[in-house]
Design a protein around this motif. Sequence first.
Motif, short mmCIF file in Angstrom:
data_model
loop_
_atom_site.label_atom_id
_atom_site.label_comp_id
_atom_site.label_asym_id
_atom_site.label_seq_id
_atom_site.Cartn_x
_atom_site.Cartn_y
_atom_site.Cartn_z
N LEU A 163 -111.75 14.57 -30.09
CA LEU A 163 -111.77 15.19 -31.41
C LEU A 163 -112.78 14.54 -32.36
CD1 LEU A 163 -110.15 17.38 -33.05
CD2 LEU A 163 -108.80 15.49 -33.94
N LEU A 164 -112.86 13.22 -32.36
CA LEU A 164 -113.71 12.53 -33.33
C LEU A 164 -115.18 12.50 -32.91
CD1 LEU A 164 -111.36 9.61 -34.39
CD2 LEU A 164 -111.64 11.88 -35.40
N LEU A 165 -115.47 13.10 -31.77
CA LEU A 165 -116.86 13.21 -31.33
C LEU A 165 -117.50 14.50 -31.82
CD1 LEU A 165 -116.45 11.99 -27.64
CD2 LEU A 165 -117.14 10.65 -29.64
N ARG A 166 -116.70 15.36 -32.47
CA ARG A 166 -117.21 16.62 -32.98
C ARG A 166 -116.65 16.87 -34.39
NH1 ARG A 166 -113.25 17.76 -28.98
NH2 ARG A 166 -111.58 19.18 -29.65
N GLN A 167 -117.45 17.44 -35.28
CA GLN A 167 -117.06 17.72 -36.66
C GLN A 167 -116.33 16.52 -37.29
OE1 GLN A 167 -114.86 21.47 -35.72
NE2 GLN A 167 -116.22 22.37 -37.23
N PRO A 168 -116.96 15.35 -37.32
CA PRO A 168 -116.23 14.15 -37.74
C PRO A 168 -115.63 14.23 -39.14
CG PRO A 168 -118.61 13.77 -37.67
CD PRO A 168 -118.35 15.06 -36.99
N ASP A 169 -116.34 14.79 -40.13
CA ASP A 169 -115.79 14.82 -41.48
C ASP A 169 -114.51 15.63 -41.57
OD1 ASP A 169 -117.40 13.12 -42.84
OD2 ASP A 169 -118.25 14.60 -44.20
N LYS A 170 -114.37 16.64 -40.75
CA LYS A 170 -113.16 17.46 -40.77
C LYS A 170 -111.93 16.66 -40.40
CE LYS A 170 -111.18 21.70 -38.84
NZ LYS A 170 -111.40 22.87 -37.94
N TRP A 171 -112.13 15.59 -39.64
CA TRP A 171 -110.98 14.83 -39.13
C TRP A 171 -110.87 13.43 -39.71
CZ3 TRP A 171 -108.04 18.31 -37.17
CH2 TRP A 171 -108.61 19.42 -36.53
N MET A 172 -111.83 13.03 -40.57
CA MET A 172 -111.73 11.72 -41.23
C MET A 172 -110.99 11.87 -42.55
SD MET A 172 -113.02 9.88 -38.94
CE MET A 172 -113.07 8.27 -39.75
N VAL A 173 -110.33 10.78 -42.97
CA VAL A 173 -109.44 10.88 -44.13
C VAL A 173 -110.13 10.46 -45.42
CG1 VAL A 173 -108.43 8.55 -43.87
CG2 VAL A 173 -107.13 10.36 -45.01
N CYS A 174 -109.96 11.30 -46.43
CA CYS A 174 -110.41 11.03 -47.79
C CYS A 174 -109.23 11.28 -48.73
CB CYS A 174 -111.60 11.91 -48.16
SG CYS A 174 -113.16 11.41 -47.36
N ALA A 175 -109.45 11.07 -50.01
CA ALA A 175 -108.40 11.29 -51.01
C ALA A 175 -109.03 11.84 -52.27
CB ALA A 175 -107.65 9.99 -51.30
N ASP A 176 -108.23 12.51 -53.06
CA ASP A 176 -108.73 13.10 -54.29
C ASP A 176 -107.74 12.81 -55.41
OD1 ASP A 176 -110.50 14.58 -55.90
OD2 ASP A 176 -109.28 16.39 -55.66
N GLY A 177 -108.09 11.87 -56.30
CA GLY A 177 -107.19 11.50 -57.38
C GLY A 177 -107.66 10.24 -58.07
N GLU A 178 -106.87 9.78 -59.03
CA GLU A 178 -107.23 8.60 -59.81
C GLU A 178 -107.21 7.33 -58.97
OE1 GLU A 178 -108.36 8.30 -62.98
OE2 GLU A 178 -108.54 10.48 -62.85
N THR A 179 -106.20 7.19 -58.13
CA THR A 179 -106.08 6.00 -57.28
C THR A 179 -105.81 6.43 -55.85
OG1 THR A 179 -103.67 5.77 -57.56
CG2 THR A 179 -105.09 4.70 -59.21
N VAL A 180 -106.11 5.53 -54.93
CA VAL A 180 -105.86 5.84 -53.51
C VAL A 180 -104.37 6.04 -53.26
CG1 VAL A 180 -105.96 4.91 -51.17
CG2 VAL A 180 -107.93 4.65 -52.69
N ALA A 181 -103.56 5.14 -53.80
CA ALA A 181 -102.12 5.16 -53.51
C ALA A 181 -101.45 6.46 -53.97
CB ALA A 181 -101.45 3.96 -54.17
N ASP A 182 -101.91 6.99 -55.10
CA ASP A 182 -101.25 8.17 -55.67
C ASP A 182 -101.97 9.47 -55.38
OD1 ASP A 182 -99.29 6.53 -56.79
OD2 ASP A 182 -100.49 6.16 -58.58
N SER A 183 -102.96 9.43 -54.50
CA SER A 183 -103.75 10.63 -54.21
C SER A 183 -103.33 11.25 -52.88
CB SER A 183 -105.24 10.27 -54.13
OG SER A 183 -105.69 9.70 -55.34
N PRO A 184 -103.34 12.58 -52.82
CA PRO A 184 -103.09 13.22 -51.53
C PRO A 184 -104.22 12.93 -50.56
CG PRO A 184 -103.80 14.84 -53.16
CD PRO A 184 -103.59 13.56 -53.89
N LYS A 185 -103.87 12.69 -49.31
CA LYS A 185 -104.87 12.42 -48.28
C LYS A 185 -105.33 13.75 -47.68
CE LYS A 185 -104.12 8.11 -49.16
NZ LYS A 185 -103.13 8.28 -50.23
N ILE A 186 -106.63 13.95 -47.63
CA ILE A 186 -107.22 15.22 -47.22
C ILE A 186 -108.38 14.97 -46.26
CG2 ILE A 186 -106.54 16.45 -49.31
CD1 ILE A 186 -109.34 15.90 -50.43
N PRO A 187 -108.80 15.98 -45.51
CA PRO A 187 -110.00 15.81 -44.68
C PRO A 187 -111.23 15.60 -45.55
CG PRO A 187 -108.72 17.72 -43.98
CD PRO A 187 -108.15 17.28 -45.29
N CYS A 188 -112.18 14.82 -45.08
CA CYS A 188 -113.39 14.53 -45.86
C CYS A 188 -114.30 15.74 -45.98
CB CYS A 188 -114.14 13.36 -45.25
SG CYS A 188 -113.27 11.78 -45.39
#
Length: 264
Positions: A163-188
């Motif tokens: 899976l991680l050898l194709r479309q890497p950003d789709k499967w890597m974790v990012c977050a959207d919010g003020e802080t990492v701890a309080d942000s939902p984790k989403i695909p990059c």
Amino acid sequence: MSPVLRGLALLLVLLVTACGEEGQGSNVDPDLVDAVEAPELGACREMTPDDVALPTNATETVDCDEPHNAETYAVGQLPASLDDAGYDDGEVGAFAYDRCSDKFMSFLGADESVVMRTVVSWAWFRPSEEAWDNGARWYRCDIVGGGDQSESYIDLPKTAKGLLLRQPDKWMVCADGETVADSPKIPCSEEHNWRAVTTIKVGEAGDEYPGDRVVEVKTRDFCSDSVGAWLGYPVDFDYGYTWFHEAEWEAGNRRSVCWAKTDK
């Protein structure tokens, strides 16, 4: 048989079935409930976070061409040394953690640092207590389309192998919010302002847990340097980190995750 007796017989069947299926997941397959035989390798399922939180699972399988968010990537037998182990013995969990985490990396085609920064994760299942009492000693490792904080899972491709050898950003974790701890984790691949960029190894396999404060400080100091390097040593930057506690340490995890504040 009278309608009353037929009704009582049906009720008894339903009650017995419900008791057997309780605690083995949603949409259960009766043939998998309390199964002594090892599960099918490569089987796909549609599962929920509540299913994954259980120690055993009998959710029905689906064709991998159909929508699914879980795939069994490893199945095996516990070693003979654990034949007499208790159902909740910590050595059983430690063995399964080692096997599932190693096979997870090879299945995805990535190293330990990378797999800790993906939106997918893995879960392992053991036989039910009844099956355990009947001699079952298998373990099952599933990749699932989400993590501990997920309220639902995303669908996986027909097979998640490599899976991680194709479309890497789709499967890597990012977050959207003020802080990492309080942000939902989403695909990059989605709009975000935090990205998990590196990890730190805070201990070795045989080490005793050094305590929350030691792990947090070691993580914080490393992540400051690591994220700065990843960003190209800017004068000012924001970073975050995710560190884990004694329960995760005892399960086998020895890494923390470093996050960089980004503008995309």
